[in-house]
Design an enzyme around this catalytic site. Structure first.
Site, PDB file in Angstrom:
ATOM      1  N   ARG A  28      34.363 -32.771  28.868  1.00 25.17           N
ATOM      2  CA  ARG A  28      34.170 -33.879  29.059  1.00 25.17           C
ATOM      3  C   ARG A  28      34.943 -33.981  28.290  1.00 25.17           C
ATOM      4  NH1 ARG A  28      28.105 -34.456  27.803  1.00 25.17           N
ATOM      5  NH2 ARG A  28      28.793 -34.983  30.150  1.00 25.17           N
ATOM      6  N   TYR A  29      35.732 -33.906  26.905  1.00 24.83           N
ATOM      7  CA  TYR A  29      36.566 -34.393  26.284  1.00 24.83           C
ATOM      8  C   TYR A  29      37.528 -33.502  26.209  1.00 24.83           C
ATOM      9  CZ  TYR A  29      32.015 -34.582  23.394  1.00 24.83           C
ATOM     10  OH  TYR A  29      30.442 -35.337  23.353  1.00 24.83           O
ATOM     11  N   ARG A  86      39.241 -30.115  24.806  1.00 25.69           N
ATOM     12  CA  ARG A  86      38.052 -29.032  24.649  1.00 25.69           C
ATOM     13  C   ARG A  86      36.588 -28.548  25.695  1.00 25.69           C
ATOM     14  NH1 ARG A  86      37.590 -32.824  21.474  1.00 25.69           N
ATOM     15  NH2 ARG A  86      35.007 -33.818  21.034  1.00 25.69           N
ATOM     16  N   CYS A 119      18.350 -16.363  27.703  1.00 27.40           N
ATOM     17  CA  CYS A 119      18.624 -16.872  25.337  1.00 27.40           C
ATOM     18  C   CYS A 119      17.579 -15.660  25.400  1.00 27.40           C
ATOM     19  CB  CYS A 119      17.902 -18.013  25.814  1.00 27.40           C
ATOM     20  SG  CYS A 119      18.485 -19.570  26.437  1.00 27.40           S
ATOM     21  N   CYS A 159      13.145 -22.372  24.027  1.00 27.71           N
ATOM     22  CA  CYS A 159      13.399 -23.276  22.811  1.00 27.71           C
ATOM     23  C   CYS A 159      12.650 -23.780  24.157  1.00 27.71           C
ATOM     24  CB  CYS A 159      14.376 -23.979  22.386  1.00 27.71           C
ATOM     25  SG  CYS A 159      15.109 -22.654  22.069  1.00 27.71           S
ATOM     26  N   CYS A 187      14.826 -27.664  25.033  1.00 25.33           N
ATOM     27  CA  CYS A 187      16.127 -27.294  25.643  1.00 25.33           C
ATOM     28  C   CYS A 187      17.490 -28.467  26.184  1.00 25.33           C
ATOM     29  CB  CYS A 187      16.533 -25.746  26.725  1.00 25.33           C
ATOM     30  SG  CYS A 187      17.624 -25.506  26.289  1.00 25.33           S
ATOM     31  N   ARG A 232      19.372 -27.889  27.762  1.00 25.15           N
ATOM     32  CA  ARG A 232      19.920 -27.884  29.158  1.00 25.15           C
ATOM     33  C   ARG A 232      18.939 -27.081  29.841  1.00 25.15           C
ATOM     34  NH1 ARG A 232      24.386 -25.272  26.959  1.00 25.15           N
ATOM     35  NH2 ARG A 232      25.194 -27.397  26.559  1.00 25.15           N
ATOM     36  N   ASP A 281      18.023 -34.965  21.949  1.00 22.52           N
ATOM     37  CA  ASP A 281      18.538 -35.352  23.052  1.00 22.52           C
ATOM     38  C   ASP A 281      17.121 -35.941  23.950  1.00 22.52           C
ATOM     39  OD1 ASP A 281      21.012 -35.476  22.877  1.00 22.52           O
ATOM     40  OD2 ASP A 281      20.713 -33.311  23.915  1.00 22.52           O
ATOM     41  N   ASP A 307      24.396 -37.331  20.884  1.00 23.35           N
ATOM     42  CA  ASP A 307      24.537 -37.554  21.872  1.00 23.35           C
ATOM     43  C   ASP A 307      24.151 -38.374  23.575  1.00 23.35           C
ATOM     44  OD1 ASP A 307      26.406 -35.988  23.242  1.00 23.35           O
ATOM     45  OD2 ASP A 307      25.868 -33.907  23.581  1.00 23.35           O
ATOM     46  N   LYS A 344      29.511 -37.444  22.216  1.00 22.60           N
ATOM     47  CA  LYS A 344      28.807 -37.655  20.400  1.00 22.60           C
ATOM     48  C   LYS A 344      29.303 -38.444  19.818  1.00 22.60           C
ATOM     49  CE  LYS A 344      28.388 -32.425  20.498  1.00 22.60           C
ATOM     50  NZ  LYS A 344      29.461 -32.677  21.769  1.00 22.60           N
TER      51      LYS A 344
HETATM   52  S1  SF4 Z   1      18.328 -24.599  22.881  1.00 19.11           S
HETATM   53 FE1  SF4 Z   1      18.774 -23.267  25.055  1.00 19.11          FE
HETATM   54  S2  SF4 Z   1      20.222 -22.633  25.184  1.00 19.11           S
HETATM   55 FE2  SF4 Z   1      19.586 -22.339  22.521  1.00 19.11          FE
HETATM   56  S3  SF4 Z   1      18.469 -20.975  22.117  1.00 19.11           S
HETATM   57 FE3  SF4 Z   1      17.111 -22.378  22.858  1.00 19.11          FE
HETATM   58  S4  SF4 Z   1      16.872 -22.492  25.042  1.00 19.11           S
HETATM   59 FE4  SF4 Z   1      18.464 -21.137  25.015  1.00 19.11          FE
END
Ligand code: SF4
Length: 481
Positions: free
Chosen positions: A169-170, A173, A182, A186, A189, A191, A367, A404, A411
């Site tokens: 995107r940038y 980078r 993972c 979380c 997340c 993603r 987000d 973001d 950002k």
């Molecule tokens: S924020 Fe998403 S990518 Fe990062 S550790 Fe938690 S679940 Fe995994």
């Protein structure tokens, strides 16, 4: 110092050192001091928990420190279902709570995975309000409806993906998604479209750690000489094997125009034991950093602590191994309602990170992620916190508060909006480098707005009007030459 109880030193206490009910550790706002004297901050950020906290969990009660603080025990005993949660906690958790959690997980975009370390740091006498429970275990009773403008891949990472698992995107980078698993999951997340197992609601786009896919990404990076900086993320590089870290790191170092990269991992926050007991893995990581230094290139670790309670004496010991190897560690927090949206908690987090040699780098406004609306804060909360935290520590340890933008504008600083209507909760940002001439939005959580404005968000036409008005106002306030 050993701290008992759930509020491990995250408070700047009132003058008496205790709240009116006598309980030590409750965050209290000091009375405003109208003199010219600087604000008094206490040093509770240094009080890292050092007790055998896991023994309060029935399933871990007989474990020695050596057994509990072993990365193999931690990764093999993650809690991945409510059935397992009941087994581990026994009488510490009520039937009503488990039913609430079970219903919550049914609506989550992320599967459940909580390390014994994090589980043991949750205050099971008050799990409903515990900041760590809030991040990892959803409760149906707390959920709010998603914002109507929200999308699963809200940052449009896939829209900027020329190769599967690489977001460019940038200009200089790119984001390299090396894997899709993972050490914990979380619930917030960003993603969630890709990371972890499929859930009831989401069939994910999977990015396994396959060498074919990596080769296509390396080819793209080699062919794009404008790239100087790579974020190696996922998923989480904590789950890469030692030889994968060495291969990936050295391949990036071999590309002349790559001058720096960072390994992104939540590992130190949720399973610090790996840095203490997985010597092969640690050597692979520090070996890449050292090789980078030899070639005059910078390799860093970016981690993700959100609350002071995540940082214990064990974390400090683990991070010291990175410090001893000369590894720069920076932190990116996510601002969350009920977790770290309190001035005293955020000040404590920032100062505690500095104390354990982690540079606070970013605080992200949450987000727009599905299923976690009750965790998002308004932009105004971030603006307020930024003002309240600046000055609590040296400027080079002051995180930048950013968001973001929805849809891929990149950002932007929380103070950098072109227009922000606090009544409707619509903020508009330009993005002159990433997407010149386009406008991008951030939308405050609806449940924090007035009842009358909440009604307007329920109506599709009124919704469009509020957004169009904000975009027009932002164009009218254009300050560019
Ligand atoms: S924020 Fe998403 S990518 Fe990062 S550790 Fe938690 S679940 Fe995994």
């Amino acid at each position: 110092m050993t701290i008992h109880g759930s509020q491990q030193g995250c408070a700047e206490l009132s003058d008496a050192g205790a709240s009116s009910d006598g309980s030590v550790g409750r965050c209290t706002e000091p009375a405003e001091d109208l003199t010219m004297a600087p604000a008094r901050l206490d040093n509770t950020h240094r009080d890292l928990r050092d007790d055998e906290f896991w023994r309060a969990i029935p399933a871990y009660a007989d474990l020695t420190a050596a057994e509990f603080h072993d990365h193999r025990f931690q990764s093999r005993n993650c809690v991945t279902s409510i059935r397992k949660l009941r087994e581990v906690l026994g009488p510490r958790v009520s039937d009503a709570f488990c039913k609430d959690a079970e219903a919550g997980t049914m609506h989550s975009t992320m599967s459940l995975r909580i390390s014994p370390y994090i589980l043991s740091l949750i205050d099971w006498d008050a799990p409903e309000t515990d900041p760590l429970r809030t991040q990892f275990l959803p409760l149906a009773s707390r959920l709010r409806p998603d914002h109507p403008e929200l999308a699963l891949d809200s940052l449009n990472e896939q829209g900027d993906s020329p190769v599967e698992g690489l977001t460019h995107r940038y200009h200089d980078r790119a984001l390299f998604l090396a894997l899709d698993t993972c050490p914990v999951y979380c619930r917030f997340c960003t993603r969630s479209y890709s990371v972890g197992l499929d859930t009831e609601d989401v069939e994910k786009v999977h990015f396994g750690a396959s060498s074919d896919r990596w080769e296509r990404i390396f080819d793209y990076i080699r062919a794009h000489e404008e790239l100087e900086d790579i974020v190696v993320s996922g998923g989480d590089m904590y789950n890469l094997r030692a030889e994968q870290i060495t291969y990936l790191g050295n391949t990036l170092l071999d590309i002349d125009h790559i001058r720096r990269f960072r390994f992104a991992t939540k590992g130190p926050a949720v399973m610090p034991q790996k840095l203490l007991t997985d010597d092969d893995w640690l050597s692979a990581l520090t070996g890449v950093v050292e090789e980078g230094r030899r070639r005059h290139k910078l390799v860093a670790v970016h981690t993700h602590f959100n609350h002071p309670n995540e940082i214990t004496q064990v974390t400090h010991q683990a991070l010291n191994r990175l410090v001893e190897a000369g590894v720069t560690v920076r932190n990116q927090s996510v601002l969350q309602r009920g977790v770290n949206d309190d001035v005293q908690v955020m000040r404590c987090l920032v100062r505690r990170l500095g104390y354990v040699s982690v540079q606070p780098y970013y605080v992200f406004v949450h987000d727009m992620v599905r299923g976690v609306e009750e965790l998002r804060t308004s932009l105004q909360t971030a603006i307020h916190l930024e003002k309240q935290v600046r000055g609590a520590t040296a400027g080079y340890h002051m995180p930048t508060f950013i968001l973001d933008t929805m849809g891929g504008g990149g950002k932007r600083h929380v103070h950098g909006h072109e227009h922000y209507d606090r009544t409707t909760g619509v903020a508009v940002f330009d993005s002159p480098v990433v997407r010149p001439g386009q406008q991008f939005l951030y939308l405050d959580p609806i449940d924090e707005l007035s009842p009358e404005v909440q009604q307007r968000w329920a109506d599709a036409d009124a919704r469009r009007q509020m957004i169009d008005d904000a975009l027009a106002s932002a164009r009218g306030s254009d300050r560019s030459p």
